[in-house]
Design a protein around this motif. Structure first.
Motif, short mmCIF file in Angstrom:
data_model
loop_
_atom_site.label_atom_id
_atom_site.label_comp_id
_atom_site.label_asym_id
_atom_site.label_seq_id
_atom_site.Cartn_x
_atom_site.Cartn_y
_atom_site.Cartn_z
N ARG A 203 40.34 36.09 42.43
CA ARG A 203 40.54 37.42 42.73
C ARG A 203 41.78 38.17 42.49
O ARG A 203 42.16 39.33 42.59
N ASP A 204 42.83 37.33 41.81
CA ASP A 204 44.27 37.83 41.46
C ASP A 204 44.29 38.59 40.33
O ASP A 204 45.08 39.33 39.91
N GLY A 205 42.86 38.43 39.47
CA GLY A 205 42.93 39.28 38.38
C GLY A 205 42.95 40.61 38.52
O GLY A 205 42.42 41.26 39.28
N GLY A 206 43.47 41.52 37.41
CA GLY A 206 43.57 42.98 37.65
C GLY A 206 44.85 43.58 37.28
O GLY A 206 45.67 42.89 36.64
N TRP A 207 45.11 44.85 37.50
CA TRP A 207 46.15 45.50 36.99
C TRP A 207 46.99 45.85 38.17
O TRP A 207 46.81 45.92 39.31
N VAL A 221 46.81 41.10 34.63
CA VAL A 221 46.67 39.93 35.02
C VAL A 221 45.22 39.37 34.53
O VAL A 221 44.66 39.99 35.24
N SER A 222 45.01 38.45 33.80
CA SER A 222 43.85 37.83 33.71
C SER A 222 43.92 36.40 34.22
O SER A 222 44.65 35.72 33.79
N VAL A 223 42.58 35.80 34.61
CA VAL A 223 42.71 34.76 35.38
C VAL A 223 41.42 33.80 34.77
O VAL A 223 40.24 34.58 34.96
N THR A 224 41.52 32.68 34.35
CA THR A 224 40.37 32.21 33.73
C THR A 224 39.95 31.19 34.60
O THR A 224 40.75 30.35 35.20
#
Length: 339
Positions: A203-207, A221-224
């Protein structure tokens, strides 16, 4: 005057022959440092190099030379590397007033020879920038964003906000620090602050926005996803060197569940076969019923016709017998043989 003008143009011809090259335009935040590389041709390796401010050679103010020690060496320094054929100019603590045209130069000397030069335009701006606007990390790991700001925002509070939601902003305290279980912010008060996202979750992925005062800069931020245990175990298995034999997995034992599935298949086939046989019997019975349902008068007529034919055959036989009897009788009377 015309001759002097033509002569000045002639003396600058080498500057257009790429004797020296550098970057054309540079933008830098106020208060930051900047390095400018000036590349030159091999024939200029032993010549004096210099850095000056101005748009033309005649009106260029010298700031640093390789054959002299700069008076403002803390602010401007120059270093020549004849092996790499480049001399580097370092500018520290830039102000907006430092914006303008500058020149990398190789001093050729002589009345008939112009220096080899290249120009660059430096723009010192205030605001924000970032070293990396796109961060990527695996679930459970951490990533760090480094947000740069100009000198005038040194004492401003620094913020880290999710884009589109200003109520989510995390703000530094009077010492330039913020920290909780998932985010840590640290401001060095020298032109940069870092934001560390700890124990990343999907859920931390985003702008996000780095913010200082009224200025802000976007960071993505992109989270794999974290790899599964099965995938890690499969990746850790390495084949034995020199081995070319493929090992097939052992056959699966028939379990109760698989046997039950086979039983269901057999039951389905049995039901289908019974239905097909039943349909065939129905079709056969229907044909027999149609045959028996024919007109009784027609059946009697056919039976009568067959009976009459049989009767006619019998009559013919009787007649024939009579004829033969009469014939024999006639023969008897003729030949005198008693019957």
């Amino acid at each position: 005057m015309l001759q002097l003008f033509i002569f000045s143009l002639f003396t600058w011809i080498p500057a257009f022959l790429c004797g020296v090259t550098t970057v054309k335009d540079v933008a830098v935040l106020e208060g930051r440092s900047l390095k400018i590389p000036c590349h030159y041709e091999p024939q200029y390796a032993g010549y004096v190099k210099y850095w000056c401010q101005g748009r033309t050679r005649e009106f260029c103010t010298s700031l640093a030379r390789t054959d002299e020690t700069s008076e403002a060496k803390d602010k401007i320094s120059i270093f020549d590397d004849p092996v790499q054929l480049v001399f580097t100019v370092t500018l520290n603590g830039l102000k907006e007033a430092d914006s303008g045209w500058y020149m990398c130069g190789v001093e050729i000397g002589g009345f008939w020879n112009a220096d080899a030069v290249a120009f660059t335009n430096i723009k010192v701006i205030h605001g924000m920038s970032t070293l990396n606007s796109q961060l990527s990390g695996e679930e459970g790991s951490r990533v760090t964003a480094e947000c740069l700001y100009s000198e005038r925002y040194r004492d401003s509070v620094k913020k880290w906000c999710r884009s589109g939601d200003w109520s989510s902003c995390l703000v530094t305290d009077s010492e330039g620090i913020y920290e909780d279980t998932s985010v840590a912010i640290s401001d060095d008060r020298t032109g940069a602050f870092t934001v560390t996202l700890k124990k990343l979750q999907m859920r931390d992925g985003g702008w996000y926005w780095c913010s200082a005062g009224q200025q802000k800069i976007a960071v993505q931020v992109s989270v794999t996803p974290r790899p599964t245990t099965t995938a890690v175990a499969a990746a850790s298995v390495t084949p034995t060197p020199g081995s070319s034999v493929a090992h097939l997995p052992p056959p699966k034992a028939i379990s109760k569940e698989s046997w039950n599935s086979y039983g269901h298949i057999l039951e389905s086939l049995t039901v289908c076969s019974a239905l097909i046989a039943l349909v065939g019997l129905v079709i056969l019975g229907r044909k027999m019923w149609k045959i028996r349902k024919q007109d009784p008068m027609r059946r009697r007529a056919e039976m009568k016709a067959s009976y009459n034919g049989y009767s006619n055959d019998v009559c013919d036989l009787q007649d024939s017998a009579v004829v033969l009897l009469n014939k024999d009788s006639q023969d008897t009377h003729t030949h005198g043989v008693p019957v």
